[in-house]
Design a protein around this motif. Structure first.
Motif, PDB file in Angstrom:
ATOM      1  N   CYS A  59     -20.742  57.236 -32.290  1.00 43.79           N
ATOM      2  CA  CYS A  59     -20.311  58.493 -32.906  1.00 43.79           C
ATOM      3  C   CYS A  59     -18.811  58.506 -33.170  1.00 43.79           C
ATOM      4  O   CYS A  59     -18.361  59.084 -34.155  1.00 43.79           O
ATOM      5  CB  CYS A  59     -20.707  59.691 -32.044  1.00 43.79           C
ATOM      6  SG  CYS A  59     -20.726  61.229 -33.002  1.00 43.79           S
TER       7      CYS A  59
ATOM      8  N   GLN B 187     -24.585  66.329 -31.584  1.00 44.29           N
ATOM      9  CA  GLN B 187     -25.690  66.121 -32.528  1.00 44.29           C
ATOM     10  C   GLN B 187     -25.242  66.450 -33.936  1.00 44.29           C
ATOM     11  O   GLN B 187     -24.464  67.382 -34.148  1.00 44.29           O
ATOM     12  CB  GLN B 187     -26.899  66.999 -32.171  1.00 44.29           C
ATOM     13  CG  GLN B 187     -28.114  66.741 -33.064  1.00 44.29           C
ATOM     14  CD  GLN B 187     -29.311  67.603 -32.691  1.00 44.29           C
ATOM     15  OE1 GLN B 187     -29.260  68.400 -31.758  1.00 44.29           O
ATOM     16  NE2 GLN B 187     -30.411  67.454 -33.415  1.00 44.29           N
ATOM     17  N   PHE B 188     -25.702  65.672 -34.886  1.00 48.50           N
ATOM     18  CA  PHE B 188     -25.632  66.059 -36.289  1.00 48.50           C
ATOM     19  C   PHE B 188     -26.921  66.811 -36.611  1.00 48.50           C
ATOM     20  O   PHE B 188     -28.015  66.371 -36.241  1.00 48.50           O
ATOM     21  CB  PHE B 188     -25.490  64.836 -37.192  1.00 48.50           C
ATOM     22  CG  PHE B 188     -24.139  64.189 -37.131  1.00 48.50           C
ATOM     23  CD1 PHE B 188     -23.142  64.558 -38.006  1.00 48.50           C
ATOM     24  CD2 PHE B 188     -23.861  63.215 -36.176  1.00 48.50           C
ATOM     25  CE1 PHE B 188     -21.891  63.977 -37.947  1.00 48.50           C
ATOM     26  CE2 PHE B 188     -22.622  62.624 -36.101  1.00 48.50           C
ATOM     27  CZ  PHE B 188     -21.631  63.000 -36.990  1.00 48.50           C
TER      28      PHE B 188
ATOM     29  N   ASP C 236     -30.236  68.184 -38.096  1.00 48.74           N
ATOM     30  CA  ASP C 236     -31.318  67.751 -38.976  1.00 48.74           C
ATOM     31  C   ASP C 236     -31.614  68.949 -39.884  1.00 48.74           C
ATOM     32  O   ASP C 236     -30.927  69.168 -40.857  1.00 48.74           O
ATOM     33  CB  ASP C 236     -32.530  67.306 -38.154  1.00 48.74           C
ATOM     34  CG  ASP C 236     -32.271  65.999 -37.399  1.00 48.74           C
ATOM     35  OD1 ASP C 236     -31.523  65.155 -37.904  1.00 48.74           O
ATOM     36  OD2 ASP C 236     -32.826  65.834 -36.297  1.00 48.74           O
TER      37      ASP C 236
ATOM     38  N   CYS D  34     -27.313  72.090 -29.235  1.00 52.59           N
ATOM     39  CA  CYS D  34     -27.645  70.676 -29.067  1.00 52.59           C
ATOM     40  C   CYS D  34     -27.607  70.232 -27.609  1.00 52.59           C
ATOM     41  O   CYS D  34     -28.176  69.198 -27.270  1.00 52.59           O
ATOM     42  CB  CYS D  34     -26.701  69.807 -29.898  1.00 52.59           C
ATOM     43  SG  CYS D  34     -25.003  69.724 -29.289  1.00 52.59           S
TER      44      CYS D  34
ATOM     45  N   ASP E 246     -33.296  70.068 -44.485  1.00 52.33           N
ATOM     46  CA  ASP E 246     -32.521  68.988 -43.870  1.00 52.33           C
ATOM     47  C   ASP E 246     -31.113  68.975 -44.463  1.00 52.33           C
ATOM     48  O   ASP E 246     -30.929  68.833 -45.681  1.00 52.33           O
ATOM     49  CB  ASP E 246     -33.203  67.642 -44.097  1.00 52.33           C
ATOM     50  CG  ASP E 246     -32.525  66.539 -43.314  1.00 52.33           C
ATOM     51  OD1 ASP E 246     -31.451  66.075 -43.747  1.00 52.33           O
ATOM     52  OD2 ASP E 246     -33.048  66.154 -42.239  1.00 52.33           O
TER      53      ASP E 246
ATOM     54  N   THR F 113     -28.223  66.999 -44.219  1.00 49.18           N
ATOM     55  CA  THR F 113     -27.599  65.831 -44.834  1.00 49.18           C
ATOM     56  C   THR F 113     -28.330  65.422 -46.107  1.00 49.18           C
ATOM     57  O   THR F 113     -27.699  65.104 -47.130  1.00 49.18           O
ATOM     58  CB  THR F 113     -27.572  64.658 -43.839  1.00 49.18           C
ATOM     59  OG1 THR F 113     -26.851  65.062 -42.665  1.00 49.18           O
ATOM     60  CG2 THR F 113     -26.897  63.438 -44.431  1.00 49.18           C
TER      61      THR F 113
ATOM     62  N   ARG G  34     -27.862  60.451 -36.648  1.00 45.19           N
ATOM     63  CA  ARG G  34     -28.889  61.372 -36.158  1.00 45.19           C
ATOM     64  C   ARG G  34     -29.327  60.952 -34.758  1.00 45.19           C
ATOM     65  O   ARG G  34     -29.282  59.773 -34.396  1.00 45.19           O
ATOM     66  CB  ARG G  34     -30.082  61.376 -37.105  1.00 45.19           C
ATOM     67  CG  ARG G  34     -29.782  61.909 -38.504  1.00 45.19           C
ATOM     68  CD  ARG G  34     -31.043  61.803 -39.340  1.00 45.19           C
ATOM     69  NE  ARG G  34     -30.844  62.155 -40.738  1.00 45.19           N
ATOM     70  CZ  ARG G  34     -31.109  63.350 -41.273  1.00 45.19           C
ATOM     71  NH1 ARG G  34     -31.545  64.325 -40.480  1.00 45.19           N
ATOM     72  NH2 ARG G  34     -30.934  63.585 -42.554  1.00 45.19           N
ATOM     73  N   ASN G  35     -29.797  61.920 -33.986  1.00 45.46           N
ATOM     74  CA  ASN G  35     -30.202  61.646 -32.614  1.00 45.46           C
ATOM     75  C   ASN G  35     -31.270  60.559 -32.528  1.00 45.46           C
ATOM     76  O   ASN G  35     -31.225  59.697 -31.645  1.00 45.46           O
ATOM     77  CB  ASN G  35     -30.718  62.927 -31.944  1.00 45.46           C
ATOM     78  CG  ASN G  35     -29.623  63.665 -31.201  1.00 45.46           C
ATOM     79  OD1 ASN G  35     -28.504  63.164 -31.055  1.00 45.46           O
ATOM     80  ND2 ASN G  35     -29.933  64.856 -30.720  1.00 45.46           N
ATOM     81  N   HIS G  36     -32.240  60.594 -33.428  1.00 47.45           N
ATOM     82  CA  HIS G  36     -33.327  59.620 -33.309  1.00 47.45           C
ATOM     83  C   HIS G  36     -32.854  58.208 -33.629  1.00 47.45           C
ATOM     84  O   HIS G  36     -33.362  57.232 -33.068  1.00 47.45           O
ATOM     85  CB  HIS G  36     -34.527  60.021 -34.184  1.00 47.45           C
ATOM     86  CG  HIS G  36     -34.355  59.755 -35.639  1.00 47.45           C
ATOM     87  ND1 HIS G  36     -33.661  60.609 -36.474  1.00 47.45           N
ATOM     88  CD2 HIS G  36     -34.781  58.719 -36.425  1.00 47.45           C
ATOM     89  CE1 HIS G  36     -33.681  60.127 -37.697  1.00 47.45           C
ATOM     90  NE2 HIS G  36     -34.340  58.989 -37.698  1.00 47.45           N
TER      91      HIS G  36
ATOM     92  N   PRO H  74     -35.957  62.806 -40.225  1.00 48.08           N
ATOM     93  CA  PRO H  74     -36.240  62.411 -38.839  1.00 48.08           C
ATOM     94  C   PRO H  74     -37.727  62.479 -38.553  1.00 48.08           C
ATOM     95  O   PRO H  74     -38.434  63.321 -39.122  1.00 48.08           O
ATOM     96  CB  PRO H  74     -35.468  63.450 -38.016  1.00 48.08           C
ATOM     97  CG  PRO H  74     -35.362  64.638 -38.914  1.00 48.08           C
ATOM     98  CD  PRO H  74     -35.236  64.093 -40.306  1.00 48.08           C
TER      99      PRO H  74
ATOM    100  N   ALA I  28     -38.342  63.429 -33.000  1.00 52.04           N
ATOM    101  CA  ALA I  28     -36.892  63.618 -32.849  1.00 52.04           C
ATOM    102  C   ALA I  28     -36.551  64.987 -32.287  1.00 52.04           C
ATOM    103  O   ALA I  28     -35.566  65.148 -31.555  1.00 52.04           O
ATOM    104  CB  ALA I  28     -36.190  63.424 -34.203  1.00 52.04           C
TER     105      ALA I  28
END
Length: 494
Positions: free
Chosen positions: A148, A280-281, A283, A291, A379, A381, A438-440, A481, A485
């Motif tokens: 990150c 977190q970014f 989703d 987050c 979403d 992004t 992204r987290n996933h 995601p 996720a």
């Protein structure tokens, strides 16, 4: 681990040799500010990832990375000549409550590079400020911070940088038994709001002034004779920190970044993003998204971050008040945050929408698109990237497909396309990344790394270093995601 001794590093090849001098301005301030100590070695260290680009930015020969000497030094098992490691003391407010003395509980500063960047090891063992903790970091959290840090830099957001992650089979207990890791990270300074809060709370005004003077001299020299603050360098400092923080928060909000734990001890005096824990970014766009699984009250929800930053700045103002001398002056020094943040945020959103200059009606269009995204949980992004491509190609149908309420999108899109001058697709593609961490994606790379496969970390690093480029063949990393996720829980131990 107690049987391992901290040895001097073995000489590296002369062409790749790192600097021989590692000064520390913090150490020069005196013993009230830090404690000299050695990192605690780890057995059987190995490379997880490193960044030649960061090495070059720090004035280190990228060829040095990958050597055994670098591995030992960046794990905390050896020191280079001139390194005099230390941990700093600070205090702070955590989740809105005064927590008292804190400090570098698992971070040790090795010194400064010739360019004046501090090099710090996170996870390198106990310090006097560990407060009962083990001083270690785990592989999971270390990979997240490494990736990150570089993702944020790739996005153009002020941040600490990450030089490397090293791992060890040494066990570390968190919710379960995990393996140890160390992040080597860098910044022009790791000084935080909490450093000044510490000395103000102790009524140590000599040290408070000494530290504030150091911050001004090294990082804000214009505050010495600021035209708006004649004879008030500390008020000028407070205003400068406030404005940098406002600009940083505008960037966070515009890209959909959630920090997760905006305590005053995690806030940089230089306006940098520090301490990547439960980040977190977004989703799906949810302004109230929390987050951090540890944040049961939602204090650090995404849409609360700008106000929390101001609250933290008010704490900083209280710390500086003995030097400023007048409460009205201190409050006045914070005032520009209220105008700088919204102006900076709107400017970021204008760029995302492809507009170089503001025209009447822009605020309504910006608020309209954010409401549309929130109401339809679009979403974040993917929407902005598709909108950029729609302007470039003249086809808005792929964007329309993202929104359940088609009539609402059509109404907004009609107003957007009618805005004159129209949108600049090149500006949009430079402002709306294709790739974010992204987290996933982080979770998948971590699972691979836990099985001694670090290729996922390396792939993500390559993509996140240049997040606005297309990177053909890696479209899956920019896709929606997976369903699982949403079940990922990120807490303060992450």
């Amino acid at each position: 681990m107690s049987t391992l001794d901290l040895a001097p590093a073995r000489p590296s090849d002369a062409s790749a040799a790192p600097p021989a001098n590692w000064p520390s301005r913090l150490a020069q301030l005196g013993p009230a500010f830090s404690t000299a100590l050695q990192p605690t070695p780890l057995p059987q260290p190995h490379w997880v990832a490193y960044s030649p680009a960061v090495a070059q930015a720090l004035g280190l020969d990228p060829a040095w990375l990958g050597t055994d000497e670098a591995l030992q030094v960046l794990t905390g098992n050896a020191l280079l000549p001139g390194m005099k490691p230390l941990a700093s003391v600070y205090s702070g407010h955590q989740f809105g409550v005064w927590a008292g003395q804190l400090g570098d509980g698992r971070a040790i500063l090795l010194g400064e590079t010739p360019q004046g960047h501090e090099l710090q090891l996170k996870g390198s063992g106990r310090t006097p400020y560990s407060r009962g903790g083990d001083g270690r970091a785990v592989l999971r959290s270390s990979i997240r911070e490494f990736l990150c840090s570089e993702a944020m830099h790739g996005l153009g957001i002020p941040t600490s940088r990450a030089l490397s992650v090293t791992g060890s089979p040494a066990p570390v207990r968190r919710e379960t038994i995990e393996t140890a890791a160390v992040v080597a990270r860098s910044a022009p300074s790791f000084l935080r709001f909490g450093h000044l809060e510490h000395f103000a709370a102790r009524n140590d005004l000599v040290s408070l002034r000494q530290l504030a003077d150091e911050v001004i001299d090294q990082h804000y020299p214009d505050c010495r004779d600021h035209p708006r603050w004649p004879g008030q360098p500390f008020a000028a400092l407070l205003e400068a920190v406030s404005e940098r923080t406002a600009a940083l928060l505008a960037q966070w909000q515009a890209v959909g970044f959630c920090h997760g734990v905006m305590n005053t001890d995690n806030m940089s005096l230089l306006g940098l993003t520090l301490d990547y824990g439960p980040f977190q970014f977004l989703d799906a766009f949810d302004p109230g998204h929390i987050c951090n699984h540890s944040d049961t009250q939602g204090r650090y929800a995404h849409n609360k971050q700008p106000n929390i930053a101001y609250w933290n700045l008010f704490c900083l103002a209280q710390a500086l008040l003995p030097l400023i001398g007048d409460e009205d002056t201190a409050v006045a020094a914070l005032e520009s945050y209220k105008s700088v943040y919204p102006a900076a945020f709107e400017a970021r959103l204008r760029a995302k929408l492809g507009w170089h200059q503001a025209v009447e009606g822009d605020t309504e269009l910006i608020e309209g698109v954010l409401q549309l995204l929130a109401q339809n949980r679009v979403d974040y992004t993917i929407f902005w990237r598709r909108l950029s491509q729609a302007v470039a190609q003249g086809d808005f149908e792929p964007v329309r497909d993202l929104v359940l309420d088609r009539p609402a999108f059509d109404a907004w899109c009609q107003r957007y396309q009618a805005r004159a001058p129209g949108a600049d697709a090149d500006l949009m593609l430079r402002s709306n990344p294709k790739f974010v961490l992204r987290n996933h994606l982080g979770e998948l790379a971590i699972r691979q790394a836990q099985n001694h496969d670090f290729s996922g970390v390396q792939t993500l690093l390559k993509l996140l270093e240049r997040p606005f480029e297309e990177h053909p063949g890696f479209e899956a990393y920019a896709d929606f995601p997976p369903d699982w996720a949403s079940s990922i829980e990120i807490s303060c131990s992450s």
